[in-house]
Write a protein that holds these residues in place. Structure first.
Motif, mmCIF file in Angstrom:
data_model
loop_
_atom_site.group_PDB
_atom_site.id
_atom_site.type_symbol
_atom_site.label_atom_id
_atom_site.label_comp_id
_atom_site.label_asym_id
_atom_site.label_seq_id
_atom_site.Cartn_x
_atom_site.Cartn_y
_atom_site.Cartn_z
ATOM 1 N N ASN A 178 76.816 10.770 22.062
ATOM 2 C CA ASN A 178 76.751 9.709 23.075
ATOM 3 C C ASN A 178 75.752 10.060 24.173
ATOM 4 N N ASP A 179 75.717 11.329 24.543
ATOM 5 C CA ASP A 179 74.787 11.762 25.584
ATOM 6 C C ASP A 179 73.345 11.592 25.123
ATOM 7 N N LYS A 180 73.088 11.937 23.855
ATOM 8 C CA LYS A 180 71.732 11.760 23.327
ATOM 9 C C LYS A 180 71.350 10.274 23.286
ATOM 10 N N THR A 181 72.296 9.433 22.878
ATOM 11 C CA THR A 181 72.023 7.985 22.828
ATOM 12 C C THR A 181 71.744 7.439 24.222
ATOM 13 N N LEU A 182 72.519 7.895 25.198
ATOM 14 C CA LEU A 182 72.325 7.452 26.577
ATOM 15 C C LEU A 182 70.961 7.875 27.108
ATOM 16 N N GLU A 183 70.546 9.077 26.800
ATOM 17 C CA GLU A 183 69.226 9.546 27.239
ATOM 18 C C GLU A 183 68.111 8.703 26.607
ATOM 19 N N ALA A 184 68.272 8.369 25.325
ATOM 20 C CA ALA A 184 67.245 7.549 24.656
ATOM 21 C C ALA A 184 67.170 6.159 25.277
ATOM 22 N N ASN A 185 68.322 5.562 25.576
ATOM 23 C CA ASN A 185 68.335 4.235 26.199
ATOM 24 C C ASN A 185 67.703 4.269 27.590
ATOM 25 N N GLN A 186 67.953 5.358 28.311
ATOM 26 C CA GLN A 186 67.379 5.479 29.655
ATOM 27 C C GLN A 186 65.861 5.573 29.595
ATOM 28 N N VAL A 187 65.355 6.320 28.620
ATOM 29 C CA VAL A 187 63.895 6.450 28.478
ATOM 30 C C VAL A 187 63.270 5.103 28.135
ATOM 31 N N GLN A 188 63.902 4.359 27.216
ATOM 32 C CA GLN A 188 63.375 3.041 26.855
ATOM 33 C C GLN A 188 63.404 2.087 28.046
ATOM 34 N N HIS A 189 64.474 2.177 28.843
ATOM 35 C CA HIS A 189 64.568 1.302 30.017
ATOM 36 C C HIS A 189 63.471 1.619 31.033
ATOM 37 N N GLU A 190 63.183 2.875 31.240
ATOM 38 C CA GLU A 190 62.120 3.257 32.176
ATOM 39 C C GLU A 190 60.760 2.786 31.680
ATOM 40 N N LEU A 191 60.537 2.859 30.371
ATOM 41 C CA LEU A 191 59.263 2.381 29.820
ATOM 42 C C LEU A 191 59.105 0.882 30.022
ATOM 43 N N LYS A 192 60.188 0.140 29.842
ATOM 44 C CA LYS A 192 60.120 -1.308 30.054
ATOM 45 C C LYS A 192 59.792 -1.637 31.501
ATOM 46 N N LEU A 193 60.403 -0.905 32.430
ATOM 47 C CA LEU A 193 60.131 -1.159 33.850
ATOM 48 C C LEU A 193 58.675 -0.866 34.187
ATOM 49 N N LYS A 194 58.145 0.214 33.667
ATOM 50 C CA LYS A 194 56.746 0.543 33.932
ATOM 51 C C LYS A 194 55.804 -0.518 33.350
ATOM 52 N N THR A 195 56.174 -1.027 32.161
ATOM 53 C CA THR A 195 55.322 -2.047 31.519
ATOM 54 C C THR A 195 55.303 -3.328 32.342
ATOM 55 N N ARG A 196 56.422 -3.757 32.879
ATOM 56 C CA ARG A 196 56.496 -4.962 33.690
ATOM 57 C C ARG A 196 55.670 -4.814 34.973
ATOM 58 N N LYS A 197 55.761 -3.659 35.586
ATOM 59 C CA LYS A 197 54.996 -3.435 36.812
ATOM 60 C C LYS A 197 53.495 -3.477 36.522
ATOM 61 N N TYR A 198 53.116 -2.993 35.377
ATOM 62 C CA TYR A 198 51.700 -2.937 35.048
ATOM 63 C C TYR A 198 51.127 -4.347 34.851
ATOM 64 N N PHE A 199 51.859 -5.217 34.176
ATOM 65 C CA PHE A 199 51.357 -6.563 33.918
ATOM 66 C C PHE A 199 51.535 -7.488 35.118
ATOM 67 N N SER A 200 52.421 -7.123 35.983
ATOM 68 C CA SER A 200 52.593 -7.975 37.156
ATOM 69 C C SER A 200 51.539 -7.631 38.209
#
Length: 292
Positions: free
Chosen positions: A270-292
């Motif tokens: 579960n900890d590994k899954t949570l870490e992977a989800n957190q990394v994906q979420h951070e990438l999405k946030l960075k992508t939105r900031k870049y296009f905005s």
């Protein structure tokens, strides 16, 4: 001894061996328990100076019996006393017989067989005295070190004297020797009189009260031994119960440890899954900031 006790200014003591060979020994029968052994020994040695030791024999319970063993240093005196068949001490006549020591049992070191030497052994292969297995060459044999007797199957070596089969063989051999000796000396001739024990009825055995007392002591000791064995059995039962409970506790602990380990593995996943989800979420946030 013919050696002088003093040589020059030095005094020497020459110790004699503790006992004589059985071939130089005789037994005197029916020596009463109330007999003063000191006077008995003095009179014996005064009449026969060749007598070296006088020993009252004991039974297997280490109790005195009415048989006295005499050890001599002269074969002539021994044969003379044996030929007479009787000996007179303190105005009493005692029967004298040849002393026969317990027979020694031969155990072959090659095949562990009973009753013969190694050089007389007819077996071509050798037998291990510990595990009881036979091999052409014992030097190449890897013994299991688990003693198994080839005679009785007991858990002991095949060459021990305490084996029941060896004891039985020794008893039979001793009985045979005693029977042979009795038949050879049972008929004695003195002058014109021929003595044969068959012509005389055997006397009734004496009633010795000490035997009854000794039997009571033995019975009391046996009862005490039985009580101690019962206590030991009770203690063993308690130890068995404690051991069963301890084994049950150990088994439950092992099962509990397995469950805990499974839970730990689930948490790690579960900890590994949570870490992977957190990394994906951070990438999405960075992508939105870049296009905005």
């Amino acid at each position: 001894s013919k050696w002088p006790p003093q040589i020059g200014s030095q005094y020497f003591t020459f110790l004699s061996p503790p006992s004589s060979p059985p071939q130089l020994a005789l037994i005197i029968k029916n020596v009463d328990f109330h007999t003063d052994m000191n006077d008995f020994i003095v009179d014996l040695k005064a009449k026969f100076p060749e007598i070296k030791n006088v020993i009252r024999l004991k039974n297997k319970f280490q109790q005195d019996i009415k048989i006295v063993k005499i050890e001599l240093v002269s074969t002539l005196t021994r044969d003379q006393i044996l030929a007479m068949g009787k000996i007179n001490i303190n105005f009493r006549s005692y029967d004298v017989e040849e002393y026969i020591s317990p027979a020694r049992v031969l155990i072959c070191s090659k095949c562990c067989g009973i009753g013969h030497f190694t050089r007389q052994c007819t077996q071509h292969i050798e037998t291990c005295k510990t595990c009881g297995q036979s091999f052409p060459d014992l030097k190449q044999h890897l013994c299991s070190n688990q003693p198994v007797c080839i005679h009785c199957g007991g858990e002991h070596r095949s060459n021990v004297a305490s084996c029941p089969v060896v004891k039985q063989f020794r008893a039979a051999l001793t009985k045979k020797l005693l029977t042979t000796n009795y038949n050879a000396t049972s008929t004695l001739t003195y002058n014109c009189f021929k003595y044969d024990p068959v012509h005389f009825s055997q006397l009734n055995p004496s009633q010795n009260l000490s035997i009854i007392g000794s039997n009571q002591k033995i019975l009391s000791k046996l009862e005490e031994l039985v009580k101690n064995m019962e206590k030991a059995n009770a203690n063993i039962s308690k130890l068995t119960l404690c051991n069963d409970e301890f084994e049950k506790f150990i088994n439950e602990k092992i099962e509990s440890d397995k469950i805990i380990q499974q839970d730990i593995n689930v948490l790690k996943n579960n900890d590994k899954t949570l870490e992977a989800n957190q990394v994906q979420h951070e990438l999405k946030l960075k992508t939105r900031k870049y296009f905005s």
